[in-house]
Design a protein around this motif. Structure first.
Motif, PDB file in Angstrom:
ATOM      1  N   HIS A 267       1.120   3.811 -41.947  1.00 12.14           N
ATOM      2  CA  HIS A 267       1.689   3.450 -43.246  1.00 12.14           C
ATOM      3  C   HIS A 267       0.757   2.882 -44.300  1.00 12.14           C
ATOM      4  O   HIS A 267       1.036   2.998 -45.482  1.00 12.14           O
ATOM      5  CB  HIS A 267       2.869   2.486 -43.033  1.00 12.14           C
ATOM      6  N   CYS A 302       3.185  11.060 -41.390  1.00 15.00           N
ATOM      7  CA  CYS A 302       4.079   9.967 -41.778  1.00 15.00           C
ATOM      8  C   CYS A 302       3.669   9.387 -43.129  1.00 15.00           C
ATOM      9  O   CYS A 302       3.150  10.099 -43.981  1.00 15.00           O
ATOM     10  CB  CYS A 302       4.154   8.895 -40.697  1.00 15.00           C
ATOM     11  N   CYS A 303       3.869   8.085 -43.312  1.00 14.47           N
ATOM     12  CA  CYS A 303       3.700   7.545 -44.664  1.00 14.47           C
ATOM     13  C   CYS A 303       2.252   7.282 -45.048  1.00 14.47           C
ATOM     14  O   CYS A 303       1.933   7.254 -46.231  1.00 14.47           O
ATOM     15  CB  CYS A 303       4.573   6.316 -44.852  1.00 14.47           C
ATOM     16  N   CYS A 341       5.891   3.407 -36.810  1.00 16.86           N
ATOM     17  CA  CYS A 341       6.275   4.802 -36.528  1.00 16.86           C
ATOM     18  C   CYS A 341       5.247   5.544 -35.661  1.00 16.86           C
ATOM     19  O   CYS A 341       5.188   6.775 -35.667  1.00 16.86           O
ATOM     20  CB  CYS A 341       6.567   5.577 -37.817  1.00 16.86           C
ATOM     21  N   GLY A 450      13.828   8.894 -45.923  1.00 17.44           N
ATOM     22  CA  GLY A 450      13.941   8.536 -44.509  1.00 17.44           C
ATOM     23  C   GLY A 450      13.321   9.537 -43.554  1.00 17.44           C
ATOM     24  O   GLY A 450      12.641  10.484 -43.939  1.00 17.44           O
ATOM     25  N   CYS A 451      13.649   9.320 -42.297  1.00 16.32           N
ATOM     26  CA  CYS A 451      12.879   9.802 -41.154  1.00 16.32           C
ATOM     27  C   CYS A 451      13.265  11.196 -40.674  1.00 16.32           C
ATOM     28  O   CYS A 451      14.086  11.888 -41.258  1.00 16.32           O
ATOM     29  CB  CYS A 451      13.146   8.829 -40.006  1.00 16.32           C
ATOM     30  N   CYS A 481       9.459  10.686 -44.809  1.00 13.64           N
ATOM     31  CA  CYS A 481       9.469  11.931 -44.036  1.00 13.64           C
ATOM     32  C   CYS A 481      10.422  12.959 -44.629  1.00 13.64           C
ATOM     33  O   CYS A 481      10.271  14.160 -44.372  1.00 13.64           O
ATOM     34  CB  CYS A 481       9.814  11.627 -42.586  1.00 13.64           C
ATOM     35  N   CYS A 523       7.638   5.321 -47.846  1.00 12.78           N
ATOM     36  CA  CYS A 523       8.913   4.592 -47.778  1.00 12.78           C
ATOM     37  C   CYS A 523       8.895   3.288 -48.562  1.00 12.78           C
ATOM     38  O   CYS A 523       9.929   2.889 -49.096  1.00 12.78           O
ATOM     39  CB  CYS A 523       9.291   4.331 -46.330  1.00 12.78           C
ATOM     40  N   SER A 560      14.655   4.527 -38.053  1.00 10.56           N
ATOM     41  CA  SER A 560      13.888   3.284 -38.059  1.00 10.56           C
ATOM     42  C   SER A 560      14.706   2.106 -38.593  1.00 10.56           C
ATOM     43  O   SER A 560      15.611   2.291 -39.422  1.00 10.56           O
ATOM     44  CB  SER A 560      12.661   3.516 -38.949  1.00 10.56           C
ATOM     45  N   LYS A 562      13.571   0.101 -40.590  1.00 12.84           N
ATOM     46  CA  LYS A 562      13.240   0.037 -42.023  1.00 12.84           C
ATOM     47  C   LYS A 562      14.270   0.792 -42.858  1.00 12.84           C
ATOM     48  O   LYS A 562      14.544   0.419 -43.999  1.00 12.84           O
ATOM     49  CB  LYS A 562      11.848   0.629 -42.271  1.00 12.84           C
TER      50      LYS A 562
END
Ligand code: BF8
Length: 671
Positions: A267, A302-303, A341, A450-451, A481, A523, A560, A562
């Motif tokens: 992240h 991912c982020c 993540c 979101g994921c 995501c 995110c 998550s 989050k």
């Protein structure tokens, strides 16, 4: 039945597990090699139904109590309402803590940069620094950039330990919203304070009123959305640049067979930005050549990927469920992870290949991974040694299978850029967007975020929602995501408007050149969406509060904690939020109702859990239309627009010359 049983045991086919052809190819490869992934582990482990519905209480050691029967309570007498509310609150606190701690680390990096102690970093956006300084009451006139940055960094850091009053960035909200928060005592007092408050009040023997627990849950969520995450976004822009659109690529095909491949996953942009710098170091490039590689490719997952993609155009290898699949290509020489993540399965999986999994955060060690701890004071040196390690590993590769799938993408729509895009340098404003919504060209706005979650087909619900909403003239803004899911499908391009958008939205996209799906970042950058909503309200014509705007937030494939924090701060800010997968407070109708009807009455926003994709779309459109009606806007009419631009031209070109001239000029040619 027997066949069904057999199928269950075998798990889903690759096509059932993921919509993404690159993922499908890697799942076939995993099976060939006899390797497990999150997809197969999910197939072989049903979610615990008691935990999934929020019925398990673990807050003391008289239990854990599993409250599964009507009227049953825990050993202390805790009811199912208290238990589900506490579980939800604790998840939000953990999510808020993760996002916010990310923001805290960026504040430390800003301070070190301002003092000249952070190797390799500099202030890339002094305008944003100056704007934030003014908001925080810090003098800017006649001062050096680093002096301002030091004060801003310290003011941001102070928000974490703040005990009283309210977080200064709350000021960004519309007046009506702030008045409501103040009346309800929901404005966050300090970032750490609100998280600790949740942990305290959900300890055994404290707050046992579900509505009261959930009020504080909103406040803890807001300490993230209007605090930690907002700080993270702002400082990242100040240090690494405010995003504006650029061209890049997504999916596993961005890895290169003949180059050293390094993946940054997690992240935080702090280390990955330095790794990017190290990959262009001439000394390291020639070292890679010495080892037989044609170059060094950096890609993200991912982020961390979203952070480096939207600012520097670093290609993305994929979203959450691609982390293991990337290793299975056999082409990843180093997977460098920071925080959040990151699946614990990575180092074990990597033992089947040559991939070096490198942990870098002082907070994250994983057994089996190599730990090379990051420190912003020596960031570039550390980044260079990580890149060197990856180069050394290149010659250890075995068989490589990279799926040949990539999509072009145009990400990088910060709210600053959207402003500029709509109005240009001199008239930057949200007026054209507001006008498009008011006229009905754009029916409303949905934030799809979101994921991925291996309990559902990867990317499939994101994909369904985006296609359906575009058809219905709904503008999409995306992060995390979800944004990568759209990118992999080719939706982050202007062409997507031509192929998929309804006529009104298509006209707007054609006029501005923007894609119909705007990638706004990671995110923590969901705060950009809050800012857009505030600016839309400030622009006028769409009500005087966030809750008036025809907009919805959705995380259809969330997994998550989050995601629950984001949902809570968005709802507390007045937004309707839908979460897919499962209702984590399912066991209590009362708590499910507090989060939906109860919060809607209290703050105008709500959280609903909806599993069926068609129902998600139905509810989103219904909500948007309800908000349009409440604002007195014309009802959405899909046939009203789309009669300008090239559609009109195509229609005209099909006419005989005389009829065309009449249609164009009101008289036949030659008259
Ligand atoms: O913070 S969307 S899987 S990567 S939690 Fe994680 Fe979910 Fe992806 Fe970004 Ni957000």
């Amino acid at each position: 039945m027997a066949a069904e049983k057999k199928k269950k045991k075998k798990g889903r086919t690759p096509e059932e597990a993921s919509l993404d052809p690159a993922a499908q190819e890697m799942l076939v490869r995993a099976e060939e090699l006899g390797l497990g992934t999150a997809f197969s582990r999910a197939d072989h482990m049903a979610p615990c139904p008691i935990g999934a519905n929020g019925q398990c209480c673990k807050v003391c050691f008289m239990g854990p109590c599993r409250v599964t029967k009507d009227g049953q309570t825990g050993v202390c007498g805790a009811t199912i309402e208290t238990i589900t509310a506490r579980n939800f609150a604790r998840a939000v606190a953990a999510g808020a803590a993760s996002h916010s701690d990310h923001g805290r680390d960026l504040a430390f990096t800003l301070i070190a940069t301002a003092k000249g102690e952070a190797q390799g970093y500099k202030i890339r956006d002094p305008f944003k620094l100056s704007k934030l300084a003014k908001e925080l009451g810090i003098a800017t006139e006649g001062r050096k950039v680093n002096e301002i940055a030091l004060d801003v960094g310290e003011a941001c850091l102070a928000m974490f330990g703040q005990q009283e009053g309210e977080l200064p960035l709350v000021e960004r909200a519309p007046q009506k919203r702030k008045d409501l928060w103040r009346k309800l005592r929901l404005a966050p007092r300090g970032i750490d304070r609100e998280v600790v408050d949740v942990l305290h009040r959900t300890h055994m023997g404290d707050d046992q009123d579900p509505e009261h627990i959930l009020d504080q849950t909103m406040r803890a969520g807001m300490s993230d959305g209007w605090g930690g995450s907002m700080v993270a976004t702002d400082i990242s822009d100040i240090l690494f640049g405010t995003p504006s659109p650029l061209v890049s690529q997504m999916n596993l095909g961005v890895l290169k067979e003949d180059e050293v491949n390094i993946i940054v996953h997690g992240h935080e942009p702090t280390l990955s930005e330095m790794i990017l710098a190290a990959t262009t170091d001439p000394e390291l490039l020639s070292y890679a050549e010495e080892k037989g590689a044609k170059g060094i490719t950096l890609a993200g997952i991912c982020c961390t990927s979203n952070e480096t993609l939207v600012r520097q155009g670093v290609p993305s290898a994929g979203n959450f469920l691609h982390q293991e699949l990337a290793i299975i290509t056999g082409a990843v020489d180093a997977m460098v992870v920071d925080v959040q993540c990151i699946m614990q399965a990575l180092p074990e999986l990597a033992t089947n290949f040559h991939t070096e999994v490198i942990t870098t955060s002082p907070k994250v060690k994983i057994s089996g991974a190599t730990h090379m701890e990051f420190d912003e004071h020596h960031a570039l040196d550390i980044a260079k040694s990580i890149v060197r390690k990856a180069i050394d590993n290149y010659t250890n590769r075995g068989e490589v299978r990279i799926p040949e799938f990539t999509s072009d993408v145009v990400p990088g729509f910060s709210h600053e850029y959207i402003n500029y895009m709509l109005g240009g340098s001199y008239r930057a404003s949200f007026r054209p967007l507001n006008d498009a919504v008011i006229s009905g060209r754009i029916r409303g706005v949905v934030a799809n975020v979101g994921c991925n979650n291996p309990r559902t087909q990867q990317d499939a619900t994101h994909d369904f929602i985006v296609r359906e909403l575009l058809k219905n003239d709904v503008l999409l803004v995306e992060t995390g995501c979800g944004a990568i899911a759209s990118g992999k499908r080719g939706y982050l391009l202007g062409e997507a408007a031509l192929e998929m958008a309804g006529p009104g939205l298509r006209e707007v996209c054609e006029a501005t050149g923007m894609p119909p799906v705007l990638h706004m970042g990671s995110c923590v950058d969901n705060t950009r969406i809050l800012t857009v909503l505030c600016q839309v309200v400030a622009e006028g014509g769409l009500g005087d509060d966030i809750s008036d705007v025809p907009a919805v937030g959705i995380a259809p494939e969330w997994m998550s904690e989050k995601a629950l924090a984001i949902a809570s701060y968005c709802a507390a800010s007045g937004a309707y939020v839908i979460l897919g997968i499962n209702n984590p407070v399912q066991a209590s109708e009362v708590v499910t109702d507090i989060l939906s009807k109860g919060w809607e009455e209290k703050v105008g926003g709500k959280i609903e859990f909806v599993v069926e994709p068609e129902e998600m779309v139905r509810r989103m459109l219904e909500h948007i239309d309800k908000k349009r009606e409440a604002l007195g806007l014309p009802a959405y009419d899909p046939d009203k627009f789309g009669r300008s631009g090239d559609w009109r031209m195509e229609e005209l070109m099909q006419l005989e010359p005389e009829a065309r001239a009449e249609a164009l000029y009101g008289q036949p040619a030659g008259d």
